[in-house]
Design an enzyme around this catalytic site. Structure first.
Site, short mmCIF file in Angstrom:
data_model
loop_
_atom_site.label_atom_id
_atom_site.label_comp_id
_atom_site.label_asym_id
_atom_site.label_seq_id
_atom_site.Cartn_x
_atom_site.Cartn_y
_atom_site.Cartn_z
N GLY A 121 0.19 6.49 -6.10
CA GLY A 121 0.52 6.90 -7.26
C GLY A 121 0.29 8.13 -8.09
NE ARG A 299 0.77 3.74 -0.44
CZ ARG A 299 1.17 3.81 -1.68
NH1 ARG A 299 2.06 4.51 -1.96
NH2 ARG A 299 0.83 2.96 -2.40
CG HIS A 797 -3.37 3.48 -8.91
ND1 HIS A 797 -4.57 4.07 -9.86
CD2 HIS A 797 -3.11 4.61 -8.32
CE1 HIS A 797 -4.64 5.49 -9.55
NE2 HIS A 797 -3.77 5.65 -8.63
#
Length: 838
Positions: A121, A299, A797
């Site tokens: 992010g 990822r 996040h």
């Protein structure tokens, strides 16, 4: 769509299907990942990548932005006009997706999705972008987001050169998600590699990623069994608007947003991504209104601790020797080799079959540059279960608790209930090193035995000094001799004295007749005489208060072989760099209160210990004389406990001297770049280098690994071979605020409630309490001791970044910002998901 790669030209727009993993540095980690997934047949929305060459074209227009302040860099990129040919290429690629098709425009930096940092992010994403002009504007804003304050700060934290960073932009057909979220293909809190952790909420996945909602939370086994599920309030969904953009829509639902069948399909999708990349993945996904499942991002999970190396089958349990020694950083490869040699030489003395001491005993392994000991066999053995907790209790009590916790795990059930065979092996080893007579001799004649122990230390000092005229090969032979023939045989003679003293201390509660006197017995160990470490510290105190440079030179001559993290022979000694010693002296000189003087404190400890000896003797009644005699022997001998380590560290220092000379020869021959590169080879490799093998590339890679591991903030005390950290499997605390564990560990500190990060202050160690967090909060994480959030799941996040920074975190704590007040002392249990308020 876009152009295929030409051999001698720059391409600025590429079809995602043309990308592969070898182009990660060109197009950004996220773009390369998506390209690979498309080529592997994994369902990823079609699209194209505006490559980093396009970003470089823009920087040619604006001038070098990395040298500017972040705000100025953003203004330069947002205010610049995209070159006409570049704008046309982007427009053509967008039209190829369809007429005014909604797309997601996402940043993909070259310093993103690295093996050691996810940068989750840190750059911007724009959803449901419609029309050529809107796409071009979103691309430009993505470029500018490379220079947000949070992204710059994050790269500084991870020591990435700002001038080397570039940004690609991924443009994909927008999936109008019915349900979306995040899936980790390994449990990011416990580390378990066989569990998939899924957070899901209606609408677009941005609601989950940003922590705007408390999502439904699922833990699913690799075979599709749902191990745990927690329903979230899901009060809001983010949905696409007709014509572009997104909107927040209020929801009211008490049902889970995913069925068990959909969870199984998600797990299968996660397995395909994980198998493709060969490592656990942090993914984002979307389920559209037609029931089709899409993977929108993949990822590596960067916070998982690596599993220790092992050739043994089945589930194994490992204990961290680093944590036990208080060395949380990684060892150099030479340091690991030195520890293997010490362990191998010691095990051989104990009668354990060791083919080559350089390889260490079979239970000795490493992970992340740290030493782990395989304790599976004693864990499954009744003798081990009785002995190991006592051993851990003397040096690392928390590990003793975790060991006991593992004994209740049915996967570590006893392999036999018989103690006899194991006891016979143990007794045979103890007898082999002469422990019983030496321990008895120590109790009968403590002064004579202690004198012998210090004589052994003098012999080690004398016999390990550098010999003149040795070849480099002979120096490597001498390193082995230092441990196998000189140091370990003498240290083994001292160890029974230490172990006998510990046994005497452990027996005190029974001898005194008071099981609650453990803390009082520990008082007897204050102000312990004959302790080389205490004597060293007191000598440094005297130098600080009354000494001269000559006194410091004499101190370094005697203690210069010591260092911080001194059991790693790859670490410079104080004699090489006395800066730390000078810093300690400077700190001592600031102490102006006589009551806090080190020598006064030591004398105070002596007085308290001697008084406690008399008190305990009086408490023991008719056994008082025996207790007094035993405790006086404890005080006469317990200080010797520091001597074995003192001797081994001295041997490490002498081995280091030899390796430095070998390194100088290797550097001169060109097989390593500089002399101290030799500490990034083990002893076998050093011999190969002497025979001409080039190790320059290997050393460079190991230095990079070492630097990365030095930044790791959390090292597990114990670890299972499936990646599980037993300590991270938390136990709920009664009366505490409840949430979801998001980052393991426990921390106690002062709470700081922050509702808006702009202008907020967070003092080092304070615990950040917030409604939710997004990337704009990242700078506060640098000084936070822990994190508590009202919203979000373990994959939001804030949770991801907390794990990267190694700070305990609990999310989804209802009314946390009302229940907790700034200044209160709170304890965050990041594994169990509870927050205690004092």
């Amino acid at each position: 769509m876009g152009k295929q790669r030409g051999k001698n030209r720059r391409d600025v727009v590429l079809d995602l299907a043309a990308l592969d993993g070898g182009m990660g540095e060109l197009v950004g980690g996220k773009a390369a990942n998506l390209g690979e997934l498309i080529n592997a047949g994994i369902p990823v929305p079609p699209g194209f990548c505006v490559t980093t060459d396009a970003y470089r074209r823009m920087v040619e227009v604006t001038g070098p932005v990395f040298a500017q302040e972040p705000a100025t860099a953003r203004e330069m990129l947002c205010g610049a006009t995209i070159p006409a040919d570049l704008a046309e290429e982007i427009s053509t690629a967008y039209r190829a997706l369809g007429d005014d098709v909604p797309v997601a425009v996402r940043s993909s930096a070259t310093a993103e999705d690295l093996p050691n940092a996810s940068f989750a992010g840190q750059q911007d994403t724009y959803l449901n972008v419609v029309g050529v002009d809107a796409v071009l504007d979103a691309v430009r804003r993505c470029w500018a987001s490379l220079w947000t304050d949070r992204a710059v700060s994050y790269r500084d934290t991870n020591e990435i050169d700002q001038s080397t960073v570039h940004l690609a932009v991924v443009v994909q057909r927008m999936i109008d998600a019915d349900v979306a979220g995040v899936m980790f293909t390994a449990n990011p809190v416990t580390g378990t590699r066989t569990e998939f952790v899924i957070d899901a909420s209606p609408g677009l996945g941005e609601a989950v990623v940003s922590g705007s909602v408390n999502p439904d939370h699922f833990v699913v086994a690799a075979d599709g069994r749902v191990l745990d599920r927690t329903i979230g309030d899901k009060h809001m969904a983010i949905r696409s608007k007709v014509g572009g953009g997104t909107e927040h829509v209020e929801l009211s639902t008490e049902d889970y947003c995913l069925t068990d069948d959909q969870l199984k399909r998600l797990v299968d999708l996660g397995k395909r991504a994980q198998d493709h990349y060969g490592a656990p993945q942090d993914t984002e996904w979307a389920l559209d209104s037609e029931g089709e499942l899409w993977l929108t991002q993949s990822r590596p999970i960067t916070t998982l601790y690596p599993i220790p190396e092992s050739t043994r089958d089945g589930l194994r349990a490992y204990f961290s020797a680093n944590v036990a020694q208080g060395v949380f950083g990684p060892f150099t490869p030479a340091g690991l080799a030195g520890m293997r040699l010490v362990a191998g030489a010691g095990a051989k003395r104990f009668g354990v079959p060791i083919e080559d001491p350089l390889d260490g005993p079979p239970v000795f392994t490493q992970s992340g540059g740290r030493i782990y000991i395989d304790i599976t066999t004693p864990l499954r053995n009744p003798v081990g279960r009785a002995f190991i907790p006592r051993l851990f209790g003397m040096m690392e009590s928390r590990s003793a608790e975790i060991f006991q916790q593992l004994t209740e795990d049915p996967r570590f059930a006893l392999t036999t209930g018989k103690r006899g065979p194991t006891l016979r092996k143990l007794i045979k080893g103890v007898v082999r090193i002469g422990a019983p007579p030496r321990a008895l001799h120590a109790l009968l004649r403590p002064d004579a035995v202690r004198a012998n122990a210090f004589r052994y230390a003098e012999e080690i000092d004398k016999l390990t000094r550098t010999l003149p005229g040795l070849t480099a090969e002979q120096r490597l032979d001498f390193i082995t001799q230092i441990f196998t023939d000189i140091t370990i045989p003498r240290v083994v003679r001292v160890m029974p004295v230490v172990l006998g003293t510990f046994a005497l201390i452990s027996a005190m509660p029974k001898l005194i007749g008071d099981p609650d006197c453990v803390d009082d017995v520990r008082v007897v160990l204050k102000g312990m005489p004959h302790n080389v470490t205490t004597e060293m510290d007191l000598e440094l105190w005297r130098i600080a208060k009354h000494g001269s440079d000559g006194d410091l030179d004499r101190f370094l001559a005697k203690y210069g072989h010591r260092a911080v993290a001194e059991i790693d022979l790859g670490v410079p000694r104080w004699s090489e760099d006395p800066a730390h010693v000078r810093g300690v002296i400077a700190n001592y000189r600031r102490v102006d209160d006589p009551e806090w003087a080190a020598d006064k404190q030591f004398e105070k400890g002596v007085a308290e210990a001697e008084a406690m000896v008399e008190e305990l003797a009086g408490r023991a009644g008719w056994r008082g004389r025996l207790v007094r005699a035993a405790l006086r022997r404890v005080r006469a001998l317990a200080g010797v406990r520091e001597l074995p380590k003192f001797c081994i560290v001295l041997a490490f220092s002498r081995a280091r001297e030899q390796l430095k000379l070998v390194g100088a020869e290797l550097a001169a021959s060109g097989v390593i770049e500089r002399a101290d590169d030799v500490f990034f080879l083990d002893f076998h490799e050093a011999r190969e280098a002497l025979r001409g093998k080039d190790f320059t590339e290997l050393v460079a890679a190991r230095r990079a690994d070492y630097d990365r591991e030095r930044r790791r903030r959390h090292v597990p005390r114990m670890l299972l071979s499936d990646g599980t950290e037993p300590e991270a499997i938390g136990v709920a605390v009664d009366g505490a605020l409840r949430g979801t564990g998001a980052s393991p560990g426990t921390v106690t500190g002062v709470a700081r409630v922050v509702l808006d990060p702009v202008g907020a202050e967070l003092h080092p160690g304070e615990i950040l309490v917030a409604p939710s967090t997004d990337p704009g909060w990242t700078p506060l994480f640098l000084t936070a001791g822990g994190l508590v959030m009202e919203m979000g799941g373990p994959n939001s996040h804030g949770a991801v970044v907390a794990r990267e920074y190694g700070i305990p975190a609990v999310v989804g704590v209802a009314r946390a910002t009302q229940e907790i007040v700034t200044g209160q002392t709170i304890t965050v249990h990041g594994s169990s998901g509870s927050v205690e308020v004092a």
